[in-house]
Design a protein around this motif. Structure first.
Motif, PDB file in Angstrom:
ATOM      1  N   VAL A  20       0.862  -1.178   0.000  1.00 17.78           N
ATOM      2  CA  VAL A  20       0.000   0.000   0.000  1.00 17.78           C
ATOM      3  C   VAL A  20       0.901   1.232   0.000  1.00 17.78           C
ATOM      4  O   VAL A  20       1.882   1.302   0.745  1.00 17.78           O
ATOM      5  N   ILE A  21       0.557   2.216  -0.860  1.00 17.38           N
ATOM      6  CA  ILE A  21       1.320   3.466  -0.933  1.00 17.38           C
ATOM      7  C   ILE A  21       0.375   4.655  -0.773  1.00 17.38           C
ATOM      8  O   ILE A  21      -0.846   4.515  -0.922  1.00 17.38           O
ATOM      9  N   THR A  22       0.936   5.808  -0.489  1.00 22.57           N
ATOM     10  CA  THR A  22       0.140   7.024  -0.307  1.00 22.57           C
ATOM     11  C   THR A  22       0.062   7.810  -1.618  1.00 22.57           C
ATOM     12  O   THR A  22       0.828   7.563  -2.555  1.00 22.57           O
ATOM     13  N   THR A  23      -0.836   8.791  -1.640  1.00 21.66           N
ATOM     14  CA  THR A  23      -0.948   9.637  -2.837  1.00 21.66           C
ATOM     15  C   THR A  23       0.325  10.462  -3.047  1.00 21.66           C
ATOM     16  O   THR A  23       0.725  10.702  -4.188  1.00 21.66           O
ATOM     17  N   ASP A  76       9.832   6.407   0.800  1.00 26.35           N
ATOM     18  CA  ASP A  76      10.491   6.525   2.105  1.00 26.35           C
ATOM     19  C   ASP A  76      11.163   5.218   2.515  1.00 26.35           C
ATOM     20  O   ASP A  76      11.201   4.869   3.697  1.00 26.35           O
ATOM     21  N   HIS A  77      11.649   4.494   1.527  1.00 28.39           N
ATOM     22  CA  HIS A  77      12.371   3.229   1.732  1.00 28.39           C
ATOM     23  C   HIS A  77      11.553   2.215   2.534  1.00 28.39           C
ATOM     24  O   HIS A  77      12.095   1.466   3.346  1.00 28.39           O
ATOM     25  N   ASP A  78      10.230   2.189   2.273  1.00 25.99           N
ATOM     26  CA  ASP A  78       9.318   1.244   2.935  1.00 25.99           C
ATOM     27  C   ASP A  78       9.715  -0.185   2.553  1.00 25.99           C
ATOM     28  O   ASP A  78       9.785  -0.519   1.364  1.00 25.99           O
ATOM     29  N   VAL A  84       8.775  -5.452  -3.347  1.00 29.82           N
ATOM     30  CA  VAL A  84       8.160  -5.479  -4.685  1.00 29.82           C
ATOM     31  C   VAL A  84       9.166  -5.011  -5.736  1.00 29.82           C
ATOM     32  O   VAL A  84       9.344  -5.653  -6.781  1.00 29.82           O
ATOM     33  N   LEU A  85       9.827  -3.888  -5.477  1.00 27.42           N
ATOM     34  CA  LEU A  85      10.785  -3.331  -6.434  1.00 27.42           C
ATOM     35  C   LEU A  85      11.953  -4.280  -6.674  1.00 27.42           C
ATOM     36  O   LEU A  85      12.381  -4.480  -7.819  1.00 27.42           O
ATOM     37  N   ASP A  86      12.465  -4.871  -5.600  1.00 26.35           N
ATOM     38  CA  ASP A  86      13.587  -5.800  -5.701  1.00 26.35           C
ATOM     39  C   ASP A  86      13.205  -7.025  -6.531  1.00 26.35           C
ATOM     40  O   ASP A  86      13.973  -7.460  -7.394  1.00 26.35           O
ATOM     41  N   GLU A  87      12.032  -7.569  -6.277  1.00 26.89           N
ATOM     42  CA  GLU A  87      11.572  -8.740  -7.033  1.00 26.89           C
ATOM     43  C   GLU A  87      11.366  -8.379  -8.506  1.00 26.89           C
ATOM     44  O   GLU A  87      11.717  -9.153  -9.400  1.00 26.89           O
ATOM     45  N   ALA A  88      10.815  -7.190  -8.771  1.00 25.15           N
ATOM     46  CA  ALA A  88      10.617  -6.744 -10.158  1.00 25.15           C
ATOM     47  C   ALA A  88      11.959  -6.648 -10.871  1.00 25.15           C
ATOM     48  O   ALA A  88      12.100  -7.115 -12.011  1.00 25.15           O
ATOM     49  N   GLN A  89      12.956  -6.080 -10.212  1.00 19.24           N
ATOM     50  CA  GLN A  89      14.268  -5.954 -10.853  1.00 19.24           C
ATOM     51  C   GLN A  89      14.940  -7.308 -11.015  1.00 19.24           C
ATOM     52  O   GLN A  89      15.578  -7.567 -12.031  1.00 19.24           O
ATOM     53  N   PHE A  90      14.783  -8.182 -10.040  1.00 23.60           N
ATOM     54  CA  PHE A  90      15.384  -9.511 -10.130  1.00 23.60           C
ATOM     55  C   PHE A  90      14.777 -10.322 -11.281  1.00 23.60           C
ATOM     56  O   PHE A  90      15.494 -10.990 -12.026  1.00 23.60           O
ATOM     57  N   LEU A  91      13.448 -10.240 -11.438  1.00 22.39           N
ATOM     58  CA  LEU A  91      12.757 -11.004 -12.474  1.00 22.39           C
ATOM     59  C   LEU A  91      12.693 -10.272 -13.817  1.00 22.39           C
ATOM     60  O   LEU A  91      12.214 -10.828 -14.798  1.00 22.39           O
ATOM     61  N   ASP A 105      -7.331   1.318  -1.309  1.00 20.54           N
ATOM     62  CA  ASP A 105      -5.944   1.757  -1.163  1.00 20.54           C
ATOM     63  C   ASP A 105      -5.262   1.804  -2.533  1.00 20.54           C
ATOM     64  O   ASP A 105      -5.652   1.086  -3.454  1.00 20.54           O
ATOM     65  N   ILE A 106      -4.237   2.628  -2.636  1.00 17.82           N
ATOM     66  CA  ILE A 106      -3.370   2.607  -3.812  1.00 17.82           C
ATOM     67  C   ILE A 106      -2.334   1.527  -3.544  1.00 17.82           C
ATOM     68  O   ILE A 106      -1.723   1.497  -2.476  1.00 17.82           O
ATOM     69  N   ARG A 107      -2.144   0.641  -4.501  1.00 13.87           N
ATOM     70  CA  ARG A 107      -1.230  -0.487  -4.311  1.00 13.87           C
ATOM     71  C   ARG A 107      -0.177  -0.523  -5.407  1.00 13.87           C
ATOM     72  O   ARG A 107      -0.412  -0.065  -6.524  1.00 13.87           O
ATOM     73  N   ILE A 108       0.967  -1.106  -5.063  1.00 14.60           N
ATOM     74  CA  ILE A 108       2.031  -1.351  -6.035  1.00 14.60           C
ATOM     75  C   ILE A 108       2.405  -2.824  -5.919  1.00 14.60           C
ATOM     76  O   ILE A 108       2.580  -3.347  -4.815  1.00 14.60           O
ATOM     77  N   GLY A 109       2.463  -3.500  -7.052  1.00 11.72           N
ATOM     78  CA  GLY A 109       2.802  -4.920  -7.077  1.00 11.72           C
ATOM     79  C   GLY A 109       3.517  -5.261  -8.371  1.00 11.72           C
ATOM     80  O   GLY A 109       3.785  -4.382  -9.205  1.00 11.72           O
ATOM     81  N   LEU A 110       3.808  -6.537  -8.550  1.00 13.99           N
ATOM     82  CA  LEU A 110       4.445  -6.983  -9.793  1.00 13.99           C
ATOM     83  C   LEU A 110       3.436  -6.940 -10.928  1.00 13.99           C
ATOM     84  O   LEU A 110       2.279  -7.304 -10.753  1.00 13.99           O
TER      85      LEU A 110
END
Length: 193
Positions: A20-23, A76-78, A84-91, A105-110
């Motif tokens: 979950v991320i903020t606006t 903010d280095h959550d 999520v970001l690490d897995e995206a870059q790895f894959l 909620d606003i969400r970020i995922g693969l």
């Protein structure tokens, strides 16, 4: 109606769990993607539907060309976003950002899309003709191993039929870019739906 052709690695997009991320974090990410896209000379943002000012929206973003620390600073280095970001870059995957409605909620995922591999959105009639030209059944949903697609595109008879049809010839450069995709962990396939 359209059919989208994309390269699929068969991996689950729900792991790691979307964060979950903020606006404000969303705005920071969009600013970073625009700035870095200008610097790199190619788009890092791919809208799916809606605008961030609307109740429901979704977009995909390329994060592989960027440093993990640079992107995670937007959040903010959550740790949940970093996962999520690490897995995206790895894959070698894009990330997907979405909201389903004002109360959601606003969400970020693969994302299901690979980072640097184009997708092809084709009107149904042309998609069925493309599938038939490739020697496949004209189904609206399907999958073909990338090695087999590569073989079909290198067949002179298939290429001649594609090149002779102006409607289909315009898809050849994108298909050729798609077959250049390199697998990260699992075998790749062309999927369409």
């Amino acid at each position: 109606m359209t059919i989208t052709f994309r390269i699929d690695d068969g991996l689950d997009t729900l792991l790691p769990t979307p964060a979950v991320i903020t606006t404000d974090q969303l705005g920071s990410l969009r600013d970073l993607l625009a700035e870095q896209g200008d610097r790199l000379g190619f788009s890092l943002l791919f809208p799916e539907h809606g605008e961030v000012s609307e109740a429901a929206f979704a977009f995909e973003a390329r994060v592989c060309p960027l440093a993990l620390a640079m992107v995670s600073r937007c959040f903010d280095h959550d740790p949940s976003v970093i996962a999520v970001l690490d897995e995206a870059q790895f894959l070698g995957r894009r990330v997907r950002v979405w909201r389903m409605g004002w109360s959601g909620d606003i969400r970020i995922g693969l994302a299901s899309g690979l980072d640097d591999v184009p997708e092809l959105e084709v009107a149904n009639g042309n998609a069925y003709a493309l599938l038939e030209t490739l020697g496949l059944d004209p189904d609206s949903v399907g999958e073909l191993p990338i090695a087999e697609l590569r073989q079909r595109l290198s067949d002179p008879r298939v290429r001649r039929r594609l090149d002779d049809d102006a409607q289909l010839a315009r898809y050849v450069p994108t298909l050729l870019a798609m077959v250049k995709a390199k697998p990260t962990i699992s075998e790749l396939s062309l999927a369409w739906a």
